[in-house]
Design a protein around this motif. Sequence first.
Motif, mmCIF file in Angstrom:
data_model
loop_
_atom_site.group_PDB
_atom_site.id
_atom_site.type_symbol
_atom_site.label_atom_id
_atom_site.label_comp_id
_atom_site.label_asym_id
_atom_site.label_seq_id
_atom_site.Cartn_x
_atom_site.Cartn_y
_atom_site.Cartn_z
ATOM 1 N N ILE A 41 0.850 -1.202 0.000
ATOM 2 C CA ILE A 41 0.000 0.000 0.000
ATOM 3 C C ILE A 41 0.882 1.247 0.000
ATOM 4 N N ALA A 42 1.914 1.253 0.836
ATOM 5 C CA ALA A 42 2.808 2.411 0.928
ATOM 6 C C ALA A 42 3.547 2.641 -0.388
ATOM 7 N N GLN A 43 4.091 1.580 -0.969
ATOM 8 C CA GLN A 43 4.870 1.717 -2.200
ATOM 9 C C GLN A 43 3.995 2.097 -3.396
ATOM 10 N N ALA A 44 2.724 1.711 -3.344
ATOM 11 C CA ALA A 44 1.808 2.053 -4.437
ATOM 12 C C ALA A 44 1.273 3.477 -4.296
ATOM 13 N N GLY A 45 1.587 4.122 -3.174
ATOM 14 C CA GLY A 45 1.090 5.472 -2.951
ATOM 15 C C GLY A 45 -0.389 5.506 -2.602
ATOM 16 N N ASP A 46 -0.897 4.394 -2.069
ATOM 17 C CA ASP A 46 -2.325 4.292 -1.742
ATOM 18 C C ASP A 46 -2.667 4.759 -0.333
ATOM 19 N N ALA A 47 -1.701 5.369 0.372
ATOM 20 C CA ALA A 47 -1.958 5.939 1.693
ATOM 21 C C ALA A 47 -1.256 7.296 1.752
ATOM 22 N N ASP A 48 -1.891 8.256 2.419
ATOM 23 C CA ASP A 48 -1.295 9.584 2.561
ATOM 24 C C ASP A 48 -0.579 9.733 3.894
ATOM 25 N N ILE A 49 -0.935 8.866 4.836
ATOM 26 C CA ILE A 49 -0.327 8.887 6.170
ATOM 27 C C ILE A 49 -0.554 7.515 6.802
ATOM 28 N N ASP A 78 13.271 3.331 2.620
ATOM 29 C CA ASP A 78 12.927 3.086 1.215
ATOM 30 C C ASP A 78 12.655 4.433 0.543
ATOM 31 N N ALA A 79 13.423 4.750 -0.491
ATOM 32 C CA ALA A 79 13.280 6.044 -1.173
ATOM 33 C C ALA A 79 11.839 6.285 -1.644
ATOM 34 N N GLN A 80 11.161 5.213 -2.005
ATOM 35 C CA GLN A 80 9.787 5.316 -2.508
ATOM 36 C C GLN A 80 8.794 5.738 -1.414
ATOM 37 N N THR A 81 9.079 5.396 -0.159
ATOM 38 C CA THR A 81 8.118 5.649 0.917
ATOM 39 C C THR A 81 8.686 6.534 2.029
ATOM 40 N N SER A 82 9.904 7.030 1.860
ATOM 41 C CA SER A 82 10.566 7.769 2.945
ATOM 42 C C SER A 82 9.849 9.062 3.331
ATOM 43 N N ASN A 83 9.106 9.663 2.415
ATOM 44 C CA ASN A 83 8.409 10.925 2.721
ATOM 45 C C ASN A 83 6.995 10.721 3.237
ATOM 46 N N LEU A 84 6.546 9.475 3.313
ATOM 47 C CA LEU A 84 5.207 9.171 3.809
ATOM 48 C C LEU A 84 5.173 9.425 5.316
ATOM 49 N N PRO A 85 4.288 10.334 5.783
ATOM 50 C CA PRO A 85 4.241 10.599 7.224
ATOM 51 C C PRO A 85 3.761 9.373 8.005
ATOM 52 N N ILE A 86 4.441 9.082 9.099
ATOM 53 C CA ILE A 86 4.086 7.944 9.951
ATOM 54 C C ILE A 86 3.968 8.439 11.388
ATOM 55 N N ILE A 87 2.841 8.132 12.024
ATOM 56 C CA ILE A 87 2.628 8.475 13.421
ATOM 57 C C ILE A 87 2.603 7.178 14.214
ATOM 58 N N LEU A 88 3.484 7.063 15.191
ATOM 59 C CA LEU A 88 3.495 5.889 16.060
ATOM 60 C C LEU A 88 2.354 6.001 17.066
ATOM 61 N N VAL A 89 1.746 4.862 17.378
ATOM 62 C CA VAL A 89 0.701 4.810 18.395
ATOM 63 C C VAL A 89 1.152 3.762 19.411
#
Length: 133
Positions: A41-49, A78-89
Motif C-alpha cells: 500500500i505504501a509503495q503504491a502510494g495508496d496511503a497519505d499517512i 525506502d526512497a519510494q516511501t521515505s516521505n510518507l508521514p508515519i505516526i506511532l501509536v
Amino acid sequence: MKTVLIVEDEPMNLRIYSKILTRRSGLNVKGTEDVEEVMKIAQAGDADIILMDVSLAHSVYQGKPVDGIKITQMLKADAQTSNLPIILVAANAMEGDREPYVKQSGADGYIQKPIVDHQQFVDQILALLPKDD
C-alpha cells in the motif's frame, strides 16, 4: 480524499480509530497488520499517512517478527516511501518513551493510547497530512 493506513493488531482499536477518523475528518481509512500489505500500500502510494502501532503481536516480515518501530524504519529507509508521514501509536508508554521511539524509528509523530481526546487525535493526523499543491 486522503487515506489513512492504520497498522494495528487489535481489531477493536482499528474499529475505534476508523470510526473517529471517518466521522470527524471525512478521511478514507484502510487497516491491516499484514506487513507485506503495508509495504505494498505504501509503495503504491495508496496511503497519505500511516498510523503505526508500536507493538504488533503477530506481524512477521520475511520470516522474522517485526514491530511498528521496525516497519517504520523499513518504510523510512525506502526512497519510494521515505516521505510518507508515519505516526506511532503506543499503549502503556512511559513519559520518556516518546523521544526514543520517534528517534529510533524515524517516525513523524507519536500518539499515546488510549485515545481520550478524539478531536486532538484527528488534529494530530490532519497536521501531518501532506497538503495538496
